[in-house]
Design a protein around this motif. Structure first.
Motif, PDB file in Angstrom:
ATOM      1  N   CYS A 234     -51.761   6.001  -8.401  1.00  0.00           N
ATOM      2  CA  CYS A 234     -52.996   6.051  -7.615  1.00  0.00           C
ATOM      3  C   CYS A 234     -52.700   6.490  -6.178  1.00  0.00           C
ATOM      4  CB  CYS A 234     -53.670   4.686  -7.630  1.00  0.00           C
ATOM      5  SG  CYS A 234     -55.083   4.582  -6.535  1.00  0.00           S
ATOM      6  N   ARG A 235     -51.633   5.948  -5.590  1.00  0.00           N
ATOM      7  CA  ARG A 235     -51.272   6.313  -4.215  1.00  0.00           C
ATOM      8  C   ARG A 235     -50.863   7.784  -4.120  1.00  0.00           C
ATOM      9  NH1 ARG A 235     -47.152   1.953  -1.962  1.00  0.00           N
ATOM     10  NH2 ARG A 235     -47.454   3.123  -0.064  1.00  0.00           N
ATOM     11  N   CYS A 236     -50.225   8.296  -5.164  1.00  0.00           N
ATOM     12  CA  CYS A 236     -49.855   9.729  -5.192  1.00  0.00           C
ATOM     13  C   CYS A 236     -51.110  10.600  -5.225  1.00  0.00           C
ATOM     14  CB  CYS A 236     -48.981  10.027  -6.407  1.00  0.00           C
ATOM     15  SG  CYS A 236     -47.328   9.311  -6.304  1.00  0.00           S
ATOM     16  N   TYR A 237     -52.071  10.217  -6.074  1.00  0.00           N
ATOM     17  CA  TYR A 237     -53.332  10.984  -6.142  1.00  0.00           C
ATOM     18  C   TYR A 237     -54.088  10.891  -4.817  1.00  0.00           C
ATOM     19  CZ  TYR A 237     -53.280  12.370 -11.054  1.00  0.00           C
ATOM     20  OH  TYR A 237     -52.980  12.975 -12.246  1.00  0.00           O
ATOM     21  N   LYS A 238     -53.985   9.732  -4.168  1.00  0.00           N
ATOM     22  CA  LYS A 238     -54.644   9.527  -2.873  1.00  0.00           C
ATOM     23  C   LYS A 238     -54.051  10.501  -1.831  1.00  0.00           C
ATOM     24  CE  LYS A 238     -57.393   6.575  -0.494  1.00  0.00           C
ATOM     25  NZ  LYS A 238     -58.801   6.391  -0.812  1.00  0.00           N
ATOM     26  N   ALA A 239     -52.718  10.674  -1.878  1.00  0.00           N
ATOM     27  CA  ALA A 239     -52.049  11.595  -0.951  1.00  0.00           C
ATOM     28  C   ALA A 239     -52.471  13.045  -1.218  1.00  0.00           C
ATOM     29  CB  ALA A 239     -50.535  11.456  -1.080  1.00  0.00           C
ATOM     30  N   ILE A 240     -52.618  13.418  -2.509  1.00  0.00           N
ATOM     31  CA  ILE A 240     -53.086  14.770  -2.868  1.00  0.00           C
ATOM     32  C   ILE A 240     -54.515  14.959  -2.381  1.00  0.00           C
ATOM     33  CG2 ILE A 240     -53.714  16.283  -4.817  1.00  0.00           C
ATOM     34  CD1 ILE A 240     -51.298  15.056  -6.341  1.00  0.00           C
ATOM     35  N   TYR A 241     -55.325  13.897  -2.524  1.00  0.00           N
ATOM     36  CA  TYR A 241     -56.738  13.939  -2.122  1.00  0.00           C
ATOM     37  C   TYR A 241     -56.896  14.187  -0.618  1.00  0.00           C
ATOM     38  CZ  TYR A 241     -61.547  12.175  -1.534  1.00  0.00           C
ATOM     39  OH  TYR A 241     -62.880  12.039  -1.221  1.00  0.00           O
ATOM     40  N   GLU A 242     -55.915  13.714   0.172  1.00  0.00           N
ATOM     41  CA  GLU A 242     -55.977  13.851   1.630  1.00  0.00           C
ATOM     42  C   GLU A 242     -55.575  15.244   2.127  1.00  0.00           C
ATOM     43  OE1 GLU A 242     -57.253  11.618   3.620  1.00  0.00           O
ATOM     44  OE2 GLU A 242     -57.518  10.151   2.018  1.00  0.00           O
ATOM     45  N   ILE A 243     -55.039  16.095   1.242  1.00  0.00           N
ATOM     46  CA  ILE A 243     -54.662  17.459   1.648  1.00  0.00           C
ATOM     47  C   ILE A 243     -55.932  18.230   2.010  1.00  0.00           C
ATOM     48  CG2 ILE A 243     -53.616  19.645   0.868  1.00  0.00           C
ATOM     49  CD1 ILE A 243     -51.845  17.937  -1.025  1.00  0.00           C
ATOM     50  N   VAL A 256     -59.555  14.694  -8.809  1.00  0.00           N
ATOM     51  CA  VAL A 256     -58.545  13.838  -8.157  1.00  0.00           C
ATOM     52  C   VAL A 256     -59.149  12.465  -7.849  1.00  0.00           C
ATOM     53  CG1 VAL A 256     -57.077  13.565  -6.107  1.00  0.00           C
ATOM     54  CG2 VAL A 256     -57.280  15.802  -7.178  1.00  0.00           C
ATOM     55  N   LEU A 257     -60.389  12.452  -7.348  1.00  0.00           N
ATOM     56  CA  LEU A 257     -61.063  11.181  -7.020  1.00  0.00           C
ATOM     57  C   LEU A 257     -61.333  10.363  -8.286  1.00  0.00           C
ATOM     58  CD1 LEU A 257     -62.121   9.535  -4.659  1.00  0.00           C
ATOM     59  CD2 LEU A 257     -64.308  10.697  -4.858  1.00  0.00           C
ATOM     60  N   ARG A 258     -61.658  11.049  -9.384  1.00  0.00           N
ATOM     61  CA  ARG A 258     -61.840  10.358 -10.681  1.00  0.00           C
ATOM     62  C   ARG A 258     -60.544   9.649 -11.084  1.00  0.00           C
ATOM     63  NH1 ARG A 258     -65.910  12.406 -14.545  1.00  0.00           N
ATOM     64  NH2 ARG A 258     -64.391  11.910 -16.159  1.00  0.00           N
ATOM     65  N   LYS A 259     -59.428  10.369 -10.934  1.00  0.00           N
ATOM     66  CA  LYS A 259     -58.128   9.783 -11.291  1.00  0.00           C
ATOM     67  C   LYS A 259     -57.814   8.578 -10.395  1.00  0.00           C
ATOM     68  CE  LYS A 259     -55.877  12.206 -14.582  1.00  0.00           C
ATOM     69  NZ  LYS A 259     -56.970  12.810 -15.313  1.00  0.00           N
ATOM     70  N   ILE A 260     -58.128   8.681  -9.093  1.00  0.00           N
ATOM     71  CA  ILE A 260     -57.895   7.570  -8.162  1.00  0.00           C
ATOM     72  C   ILE A 260     -58.648   6.333  -8.649  1.00  0.00           C
ATOM     73  CG2 ILE A 260     -58.374   6.720  -5.812  1.00  0.00           C
ATOM     74  CD1 ILE A 260     -57.859   9.630  -4.832  1.00  0.00           C
ATOM     75  N   CYS A 261     -59.914   6.522  -9.032  1.00  0.00           N
ATOM     76  CA  CYS A 261     -60.742   5.406  -9.492  1.00  0.00           C
ATOM     77  C   CYS A 261     -60.182   4.783 -10.764  1.00  0.00           C
ATOM     78  CB  CYS A 261     -62.181   5.870  -9.733  1.00  0.00           C
ATOM     79  SG  CYS A 261     -63.020   6.391  -8.239  1.00  0.00           S
ATOM     80  N   TRP A 262     -59.802   5.629 -11.719  1.00  0.00           N
ATOM     81  CA  TRP A 262     -59.266   5.104 -12.983  1.00  0.00           C
ATOM     82  C   TRP A 262     -57.989   4.306 -12.744  1.00  0.00           C
ATOM     83  CZ3 TRP A 262     -61.929   4.110 -16.913  1.00  0.00           C
ATOM     84  CH2 TRP A 262     -62.891   4.970 -17.443  1.00  0.00           C
ATOM     85  N   ASN A 285     -67.611  10.685  -0.509  1.00  0.00           N
ATOM     86  CA  ASN A 285     -67.585  11.568  -1.682  1.00  0.00           C
ATOM     87  C   ASN A 285     -67.811  10.817  -2.993  1.00  0.00           C
ATOM     88  OD1 ASN A 285     -67.111  13.854  -0.160  1.00  0.00           O
ATOM     89  ND2 ASN A 285     -64.893  13.746  -0.370  1.00  0.00           N
ATOM     90  N   LEU A 286     -67.586   9.490  -2.958  1.00  0.00           N
ATOM     91  CA  LEU A 286     -67.738   8.689  -4.183  1.00  0.00           C
ATOM     92  C   LEU A 286     -69.191   8.670  -4.665  1.00  0.00           C
ATOM     93  CD1 LEU A 286     -65.694   7.126  -5.933  1.00  0.00           C
ATOM     94  CD2 LEU A 286     -66.411   5.046  -4.784  1.00  0.00           C
ATOM     95  N   SER A 287     -70.125   8.896  -3.744  1.00  0.00           N
ATOM     96  CA  SER A 287     -71.548   8.924  -4.130  1.00  0.00           C
ATOM     97  C   SER A 287     -71.861  10.121  -5.038  1.00  0.00           C
ATOM     98  CB  SER A 287     -72.434   8.979  -2.885  1.00  0.00           C
ATOM     99  OG  SER A 287     -72.079  10.107  -2.095  1.00  0.00           O
ATOM    100  N   GLU A 288     -70.967  11.152  -5.029  1.00  0.00           N
ATOM    101  CA  GLU A 288     -71.140  12.319  -5.908  1.00  0.00           C
ATOM    102  C   GLU A 288     -70.819  11.985  -7.363  1.00  0.00           C
ATOM    103  OE1 GLU A 288     -72.225  15.382  -4.787  1.00  0.00           O
ATOM    104  OE2 GLU A 288     -72.470  14.457  -2.811  1.00  0.00           O
ATOM    105  N   ILE A 289     -70.041  10.918  -7.576  1.00  0.00           N
ATOM    106  CA  ILE A 289     -69.732  10.477  -8.954  1.00  0.00           C
ATOM    107  C   ILE A 289     -70.158   9.005  -9.093  1.00  0.00           C
ATOM    108  CG2 ILE A 289     -67.974  12.112  -9.757  1.00  0.00           C
ATOM    109  CD1 ILE A 289     -65.812  10.401  -8.487  1.00  0.00           C
ATOM    110  N   PRO A 290     -71.486   8.764  -9.227  1.00  0.00           N
ATOM    111  CA  PRO A 290     -72.035   7.389  -9.197  1.00  0.00           C
ATOM    112  C   PRO A 290     -71.476   6.462 -10.264  1.00  0.00           C
ATOM    113  CG  PRO A 290     -73.691   8.990  -9.914  1.00  0.00           C
ATOM    114  CD  PRO A 290     -72.526   9.759  -9.428  1.00  0.00           C
ATOM    115  N   ASN A 291     -71.105   7.011 -11.431  1.00  0.00           N
ATOM    116  CA  ASN A 291     -70.543   6.174 -12.501  1.00  0.00           C
ATOM    117  C   ASN A 291     -69.303   5.432 -12.033  1.00  0.00           C
ATOM    118  OD1 ASN A 291     -72.465   6.905 -14.275  1.00  0.00           O
ATOM    119  ND2 ASN A 291     -71.145   8.062 -15.670  1.00  0.00           N
ATOM    120  N   PHE A 292     -68.451   6.145 -11.299  1.00  0.00           N
ATOM    121  CA  PHE A 292     -67.194   5.546 -10.844  1.00  0.00           C
ATOM    122  C   PHE A 292     -67.427   4.596  -9.667  1.00  0.00           C
ATOM    123  CE2 PHE A 292     -65.836   9.116 -13.326  1.00  0.00           C
ATOM    124  CZ  PHE A 292     -64.700   8.648 -13.963  1.00  0.00           C
ATOM    125  N   ARG A 293     -68.441   4.882  -8.890  1.00  0.00           N
ATOM    126  CA  ARG A 293     -68.799   3.967  -7.797  1.00  0.00           C
ATOM    127  C   ARG A 293     -69.216   2.608  -8.366  1.00  0.00           C
ATOM    128  NH1 ARG A 293     -69.827   4.501  -2.493  1.00  0.00           N
ATOM    129  NH2 ARG A 293     -71.137   2.930  -1.519  1.00  0.00           N
TER     130      ARG A 293
END
Length: 442
Positions: A234-243, A256-262, A285-293
């Motif tokens: 999750c932390r690795c995906y978070k770092a990719i997300y920050e690029i 990438v955000l979906r993977k972070i949530c999972w 950006n999480l509001s764009e994928i309400p299911n994961f929110r």
């Protein structure tokens, strides 16, 4: 035959020139003579003579360092123009032999080994390619560009992961400090002082620092996936997300955000997971994928989650991950997801109950008595929870047993509070009496 004779005569003439220049200590002349010899061999397409001359010139008595460097650099330009693979490998091996143990051509040697490893990998010899790459410790090369060093180490890590050598992959990955990716390259460039080692420019095929950051974290995801370390993934995906390039493009940040949530949901509950969970929920950006929110909201809400209804809601989303960036979540992911929901439910119950029967706990968790006891015991062992089970009575106690010092301290605090209250009451009574007496006198 006549052409070969002419070549040998021309080489012989240049060798005499090279000897005179070398013994006179003329750097420029020696370099020119050496490169001219190689150029003649190359133009004649006599690869055998080229290899022989490279070895011959490098072994000359008192050969100048600058001449050897020029010779290796010149010969490296011919590698891609070789007629077949066998000739290419032979030329690379010759240059490797010449540059071995010479610190002034260490960068060229590293690039040669990288080329040879790539050829071995294309032939399917991944173990040989990995062994070749591990011979070179580029982190000690002061003159090599930082991006080229990182790219080389990442190639070493990738080959170790390909051969499933996870221990060595971890050792090599530790040579890269993740903070190096956060440095602004424009601010970092300084004019070298006199006497400083001059750092070479990285070749054009080396990716930028931000691209290397993404490659690094993708390799680390592969490494942590082997041990199912969900929080680190999750932390690795978070770092990719920050690029920046990822964050600006919805097509890139959504998977990438979906993977972070999972992976946040799959990670065991601890302070780091809780902190990441709350910071992710604050992401706009999480509001764009309400299911994961809503999935993350359920985890921070102190309410029991029904596993069957949750799985029915998110099963399709779970299966969709196979076709998205990073591929499926892992073989044990579905099983681990159920485990995390059970752990969450036990933590919720422990917040609301100080004592509860095992039967009622099993009903709340939708489990059998044996399963409920097993999961509770595992959480107690991992110190995620404090609980005691009275098996004959079938009662679970979530209260923390206090030692004698804590009990005595609490009594002392209570007595202090009581005495303060008595003193205040006496003061108020005395005040009322004084006021009453004053009123009677009037």
């Amino acid at each position: 035959m006549e052409g070969r004779g002419n070549l040998e005569a021309a080489i012989e003439k240049l060798l005499n020139e090279e000897k005179q220049m070398r013994l006179a200590g003329d750097v420029t002349g020696t370099r020119k003579a050496v490169t001219d010899i190689l150029q003649l061999c190359f133009e004649a397409k006599d690869w055998k003579a080229l290899n022989e001359q490279i070895l011959n010139l490098s072994k000359k008595r008192g050969q100048l360092k600058q001449a050897v460097t020029s010779m290796v650099q010149q010969a490296m330009q011919y590698i891609d123009q070789t007629p077949d693979l066998e000739t290419r490998i032979e030329l690379i091996k010759t240059l490797n032999n010449v540059s071995a143990g010479k610190i002034y051509v260490e960068i060229e040697r590293a690039r040669l080994i990288k080329k040879l490893a790539k050829i071995k990998e294309e032939q399917g010899l991944i173990a040989e390619a990995a062994d070749l790459m591990q011979e070179v410790a580029v982190e000690t090369f002061g003159a090599m560009a930082k991006t080229e060093k990182i790219a080389f180490i990442l190639e070493q890590v990738r080959l170790c992961l390909d051969r499933q050598d996870y221990v060595r992959a971890q050792i090599l990955s530790r040579k890269i400090n993740p903070r190096v990716f956060d440095v602004d390259p424009s601010k970092e460039k300084k004019k070298p002082k006199e006497g400083d080692q001059v750092v070479e420019e990285a070749p054009a095929d080396i990716p930028s620092l931000l691209e290397l950051k993404r490659i690094y974290y993708e390799l680390m995801i592969r490494y942590y996936s082997h041990s199912n370390d969900y929080l680190e993934i999750c932390r690795c995906y978070k770092a990719i997300y920050e690029i920046p390039s990822v964050k600006e493009n919805p097509a890139q940040w959504t998977p990438v955000l979906r993977k972070i949530c999972w992976y946040l949901v799959l990670a065991p509950h601890d302070p780091m997971q809780s902190s990441l969970l709350n910071s992710t929920l604050e992401d706009k950006n999480l509001s764009e994928i309400p299911n994961f929110r809503s999935l993350l909201k359920q985890l921070i809400t102190m309410e029991v989650i029904q596993w069957t209804s949750l799985w029915n809601t998110y099963m399709d989303e779970f299966d969709r991950e196979k076709s998205l960036l990073g591929g499926p979540l892992g073989e044990k992911a579905a099983e681990d997801l159920r485990q995390r929901i059970i752990e969450h439910n036990i933590l919720v119950v422990s917040k609301y109950y100080s004592r509860i029967t095992l039967k009622r706990l099993a009903e709340l968790l939708c489990l059998t008595l044996q399963e409920a006891e097993k999961h509770l015991s595992e959480m107690v062992v991992s110190k995620a929870l404090v609980a005691k089970i009275d098996r004959p009575m079938g009662i679970v106690c979530f209260q923390i047993a206090k030692d004698s010092n804590e009990i005595l301290n609490s009594w002392a605090v209570n007595l202090e509070k009581l005495l303060d209250l008595v003193e205040k009451s006496c003061h108020q009574i005395h005040k009322e009496t004084m006021v009453h007496k004053a009123a009677l006198k009037v």
